[in-house]
Motif scaffolding. Structure first.
Motif, PDB file in Angstrom:
ATOM      1  N   PHE A   1       0.863  -1.178   0.000  1.00 20.00           N
ATOM      2  CA  PHE A   1       0.000   0.000   0.000  1.00 20.00           C
ATOM      3  C   PHE A   1       0.897   1.224   0.000  1.00 20.00           C
ATOM      4  O   PHE A   1       1.784   1.349   0.835  1.00 20.00           O
ATOM      5  CB  PHE A   1      -0.895   0.014   1.238  1.00 20.00           C
ATOM      6  N   GLY A   2       0.659   2.135  -0.936  1.00 21.75           N
ATOM      7  CA  GLY A   2       1.480   3.337  -1.053  1.00 21.75           C
ATOM      8  C   GLY A   2       2.583   3.116  -2.068  1.00 21.75           C
ATOM      9  O   GLY A   2       2.803   2.006  -2.546  1.00 21.75           O
TER      10      GLY A   2
ATOM     11  N   PHE B   1      -6.858  -1.475   5.740  1.00 20.75           N
ATOM     12  CA  PHE B   1      -6.548  -0.063   5.993  1.00 20.75           C
ATOM     13  C   PHE B   1      -7.750   0.848   5.745  1.00 20.75           C
ATOM     14  O   PHE B   1      -7.635   2.066   5.872  1.00 20.75           O
ATOM     15  CB  PHE B   1      -5.352   0.390   5.148  1.00 20.75           C
ATOM     16  N   ASP B   2      -8.904   0.275   5.415  1.00 20.37           N
ATOM     17  CA  ASP B   2     -10.125   1.060   5.228  1.00 20.37           C
ATOM     18  C   ASP B   2     -10.598   1.607   6.578  1.00 20.37           C
ATOM     19  O   ASP B   2     -10.570   0.884   7.583  1.00 20.37           O
ATOM     20  CB  ASP B   2     -11.249   0.214   4.630  1.00 20.37           C
TER      21      ASP B   2
ATOM     22  N   VAL C   1      -2.488   3.968  11.035  1.00 24.13           N
ATOM     23  CA  VAL C   1      -1.131   3.544  10.666  1.00 24.13           C
ATOM     24  C   VAL C   1      -0.839   3.950   9.225  1.00 24.13           C
ATOM     25  O   VAL C   1       0.186   4.566   8.933  1.00 24.13           O
ATOM     26  CB  VAL C   1      -0.944   2.019  10.844  1.00 24.13           C
ATOM     27  N   PHE C   2      -1.744   3.612   8.309  1.00 23.78           N
ATOM     28  CA  PHE C   2      -1.532   3.945   6.899  1.00 23.78           C
ATOM     29  C   PHE C   2      -1.448   5.452   6.701  1.00 23.78           C
ATOM     30  O   PHE C   2      -0.584   5.943   5.963  1.00 23.78           O
ATOM     31  CB  PHE C   2      -2.634   3.361   6.017  1.00 23.78           C
TER      32      PHE C   2
ATOM     33  N   GLU D   1       1.740  10.156   5.394  1.00 23.31           N
ATOM     34  CA  GLU D   1       2.166  11.522   5.745  1.00 23.31           C
ATOM     35  C   GLU D   1       3.689  11.660   5.731  1.00 23.31           C
ATOM     36  O   GLU D   1       4.217  12.738   5.486  1.00 23.31           O
ATOM     37  CB  GLU D   1       1.695  11.886   7.162  1.00 23.31           C
ATOM     38  N   HIS D   2       4.379  10.572   6.010  1.00 22.60           N
ATOM     39  CA  HIS D   2       5.838  10.581   6.083  1.00 22.60           C
ATOM     40  C   HIS D   2       6.497  10.145   4.771  1.00 22.60           C
ATOM     41  O   HIS D   2       7.704   9.905   4.734  1.00 22.60           O
ATOM     42  CB  HIS D   2       6.304   9.716   7.252  1.00 22.60           C
ATOM     43  N   GLY D   3       5.724  10.040   3.710  1.00 20.81           N
ATOM     44  CA  GLY D   3       6.281   9.691   2.406  1.00 20.81           C
ATOM     45  C   GLY D   3       6.711   8.238   2.303  1.00 20.81           C
ATOM     46  O   GLY D   3       7.596   7.905   1.515  1.00 20.81           O
TER      47      GLY D   3
END
Length: 143
Positions: free
Chosen positions: A59-60, A89-90, A109-110, A115-117
């Motif tokens: 994810f991400g 993560f929903d 958490v996600f 937010e931290h890239g």
């Protein structure tokens, strides 16, 4: 529960310390719930190398081209069914009984990782446990 922590000295990342602690705390809390009072919990960090494992659901954005730190939270609890993994993560999604979870822990958490890239991957097998891998941009240690 047997807890093992392995973080090498000098490993650094930049970010909001409280928010990153919250993310790890949420993952550890979920792992403890999955262990139901007995089992193994491993928390470790290391420089990230290579791609995420091919059997992990990512994810991400999986890579930024810059050095990253990988944080692993792994348990040998009851695991997560494959059909549920894409939804973990929903917001407000939970498998816990009513009154035992709001379904916001993994969503938060996600959100913090994003937010931290960073990115997060999860791999799990029912009856064998779950591993979360978080990758965040590394920072050079202060001299």
């Amino acid at each position: 529960v047997n807890l093992e922590v392995a973080v090498p000295a000098g490993l650094c990342l930049s970010g909001d310390r409280q928010r990153l602690q919250q993310a790890i705390f949420n993952l550890v809390g979920n792992a403890l719930d999955a262990l139901e009072g007995a089992g193994e919990l491993h928390v470790s960090a290391r420089p990230a190398s290579g791609a995420y494992p091919t059997d992990a659901l990512v994810f991400g954005p999986a890579g930024s081209g810059q050095p990253q730190v990988e944080i692993e939270v792994r348990d040998n609890g009851h695991g997560i069914a494959a059909d549920i993994l894409p939804r973990i993560f929903d917001p407000f999604f939970t498998t816990k009984d009513v009154g035992y979870g709001l379904g916001l822990g993994l969503f938060i958490v996600f959100e913090i990782v994003e937010e931290h890239g960073g990115s997060i991957a999860v791999k799990s097998s029912p009856g064998q446990g779950t591993t979360f891998l978080i990758r965040l941009p590394a920072q050079e240690p202060a001299p």
